[in-house]
Design a protein around this motif. Sequence first.
Motif, PDB file in Angstrom:
ATOM      1  N   GLN A 165      58.698  -6.611 -66.607  1.00  0.00           N
ATOM      2  CA  GLN A 165      57.244  -6.492 -66.655  1.00  0.00           C
ATOM      3  C   GLN A 165      56.772  -5.129 -66.160  1.00  0.00           C
ATOM      4  OE1 GLN A 165      55.378 -10.119 -66.110  1.00  0.00           O
ATOM      5  NE2 GLN A 165      53.393  -9.341 -65.452  1.00  0.00           N
ATOM      6  N   TRP A 168      57.990  -2.243 -68.676  1.00  0.00           N
ATOM      7  CA  TRP A 168      57.228  -2.279 -69.931  1.00  0.00           C
ATOM      8  C   TRP A 168      55.807  -1.792 -69.719  1.00  0.00           C
ATOM      9  CZ3 TRP A 168      57.159  -7.207 -73.549  1.00  0.00           C
ATOM     10  CH2 TRP A 168      56.606  -6.850 -74.788  1.00  0.00           C
ATOM     11  N   LEU A 169      55.144  -2.275 -68.669  1.00  0.00           N
ATOM     12  CA  LEU A 169      53.751  -1.900 -68.432  1.00  0.00           C
ATOM     13  C   LEU A 169      53.609  -0.410 -68.178  1.00  0.00           C
ATOM     14  CD1 LEU A 169      50.788  -2.504 -68.001  1.00  0.00           C
ATOM     15  CD2 LEU A 169      51.312  -3.310 -65.698  1.00  0.00           C
ATOM     16  N   THR A 198      48.424  -3.173 -76.349  1.00  0.00           N
ATOM     17  CA  THR A 198      49.176  -3.990 -75.382  1.00  0.00           C
ATOM     18  C   THR A 198      49.275  -5.447 -75.811  1.00  0.00           C
ATOM     19  OG1 THR A 198      47.168  -4.441 -74.105  1.00  0.00           O
ATOM     20  CG2 THR A 198      48.448  -2.483 -73.486  1.00  0.00           C
ATOM     21  N   PHE A 201      52.668  -7.068 -75.130  1.00  0.00           N
ATOM     22  CA  PHE A 201      52.897  -7.168 -73.688  1.00  0.00           C
ATOM     23  C   PHE A 201      52.083  -8.314 -73.089  1.00  0.00           C
ATOM     24  CE2 PHE A 201      51.569  -6.275 -69.338  1.00  0.00           C
ATOM     25  CZ  PHE A 201      52.806  -6.136 -68.716  1.00  0.00           C
ATOM     26  N   GLU A 202      50.848  -8.478 -73.536  1.00  0.00           N
ATOM     27  CA  GLU A 202      50.010  -9.557 -73.016  1.00  0.00           C
ATOM     28  C   GLU A 202      50.588 -10.918 -73.369  1.00  0.00           C
ATOM     29  OE1 GLU A 202      45.849  -9.124 -73.892  1.00  0.00           O
ATOM     30  OE2 GLU A 202      45.927  -6.955 -73.620  1.00  0.00           O
ATOM     31  N   TYR A 204      53.815 -11.514 -73.776  1.00  0.00           N
ATOM     32  CA  TYR A 204      54.963 -11.667 -72.865  1.00  0.00           C
ATOM     33  C   TYR A 204      54.495 -11.997 -71.452  1.00  0.00           C
ATOM     34  CZ  TYR A 204      58.378 -10.209 -69.430  1.00  0.00           C
ATOM     35  OH  TYR A 204      59.202 -10.173 -68.325  1.00  0.00           O
ATOM     36  N   ALA A 205      53.455 -11.304 -70.972  1.00  0.00           N
ATOM     37  CA  ALA A 205      52.975 -11.524 -69.602  1.00  0.00           C
ATOM     38  C   ALA A 205      52.458 -12.950 -69.429  1.00  0.00           C
ATOM     39  CB  ALA A 205      51.886 -10.513 -69.263  1.00  0.00           C
TER      40      ALA A 205
END
Length: 344
Positions: A165, A168-169, A198, A201-202, A204-205
């Motif tokens: 996390q 990646w961020l 993003t 990513f969102e 995944y988060a």
Amino acid sequence: MLTERPRELRNSSIITEFILLGFSELLDLQLLLFVIFFIMYVITLLGNVFIVLVTTTDLALQSPMHFFLRNLALLEICFTLVIVPKMLVNLLAENKAISFLGCATQMYFFFFFGSTECFLLATMAYDHYAAICNPLHYTVIMNRKLCLQLALYSWFSGIPVGTVQTTWLFSFPFCGPNKVNHFFCDGPPVLKLVCGDTYLFEIYANAGTVLIVLSPFVLILVSYGCIITTILRMPSAEGRHKAFSTCSSHLIVVTLFYGTAGLTYCQPKSSYSGNLKKLLSLFYTVFTPMLNPIIYGLRNKEMKGAMRRLLSKKSTIIAVVGHERVGGPCGRGMAAQKCFKYNK
């Protein structure tokens, strides 16, 4: 997905540091907040260090329950070290900047220790389940090897979460602004500063939050479902009270931690409020680590007994040393202790 940023932001220079706004809206209360949080931080460190010390040295506190409690206390010490010192400095400092690397490091360890705590609380729930639902086989089930494995799994669970996390961020471009509306580098407020797509990513988060936060919580619910069923079947009221008191401290800690963390990370984005998030974050980063040693210390008879034994040993040692310094007749070493007890 973040909307496209204005041209002036896209053409601005890449940022190299962030500004933690913290509680900047409460300018007149900065000193008061510093005093309050500093006292709480000292209590947190002293209380958790005491638990680690007592559960390590006292022979009566070598059960699996106290082994996991020692791990929880050590975890809370590390967790607060990541967040609170920087927060205290920013309450008094005019420059509230944190470097790009410093922000990434703080976020990594926040995710690491947060994930570890989720799984460690689930492990402690399983330990209570084994003690109450299978008392005759408890020592066989919760043997030393399994306890070490469960503790290691809990600690290592935070490594992939924090690594993936955070890496990646911080691989996204940050081209301004650089003001983080929080008192530490948490994921959502830093994500708002990214000037890129993003969306993945969102996803995944959000999936990671469900997996890391809710999966251990489900295990806790299942464990306590079995525990409650077993307690209700007990014929003795005294036995039911004793079994419930064994779990009460852990239940309070789980409620405090998961209640505030769940409200923080599982609420819809439309209801997201920076000030509300900061308030909720204070509970699981400052209040809960401080309350844990108080809850376990005051509600656990074995811990209170160990506390009395430790204080008794200290008072005896002080009395012996003081007797030697004033030139008492007891001499030195082990003979002095025996002589002191005899003369006393």
